[in-house]
Design a protein around this motif. Structure first.
Motif: not given
Length: 154
Positions: A32-54
């Motif tokens: 099946g096909d799904y659509l999810i809508l969502w919100q986050n409170d104050n957050t930094v979301v980093i990509g899989r390959n990123q260095n969080a400290e940078e």
């Protein structure tokens, strides 16, 4: 994507829960096909390959209670708060030629155009309104299923 899409909401503003919810749907809802809508409170979301400290200012995020989470897709760091809406499409990946970003950015740009905005997909994985970026997207494959998600500033 089939016209019959199951719409889901996480019911949460917790970024850890929301990303886990999205991952659960990708891994366990294998048809099946799904659509999810969502919100986050104050957050930094980093990509899989990123260095969080940078990518973050540790003193700032700690002083202001900003959460830092890593997503399972690539791409750059993004800031989430209640001024943006996050969306996730989860469906069968299909053939390799169907893995284009346009497959998923087109419904979003069409919806924005339906609201009277001059929206367009950029040459990369962004959506622009009047030349300004309002959405960045990323995607990943898992067992023949694809997760395509993005942010939408409003």
């Amino acid at each position: 994507m089939d016209m019959r899409v199951t719409y889901l909401e996480t019911g949460s503003r917790d970024p850890f829960y929301n990303l886990a919810f999205e991952e659960y749907v990708l891994a366990h809802r294998i048809e099946g096909d799904y659509l999810i809508l969502w919100q986050n409170d104050n957050t930094v979301v980093i990509g899989r390959n990123q260095n969080a400290e940078e990518e973050i200012d540790r003193a700032f995020v700690e002083a202001h209670g900003v959460r830092v989470v890593r997503r399972t897709t690539g791409g750059g760091a993004v800031y989430h708060d209640l001024g943006n809406l996050n969306y996730s499409f989860i469906t069968d990946a299909g053939e390799a030629e169907n893995l284009t970003m346009g497959r998923f950015t087109k419904p979003v740009t069409s919806a924005l155009q339906g609201l009277g905005l001059r929206a367009e997909a950029s040459g990369r994985n962004d959506i622009l309104v009047e030349g300004r970026k309002v959405s960045g997207t990323a995607q990943r494959l898992l067992n023949g299923r694809i997760l395509h998600h993005g942010t939408l500033l409003f």
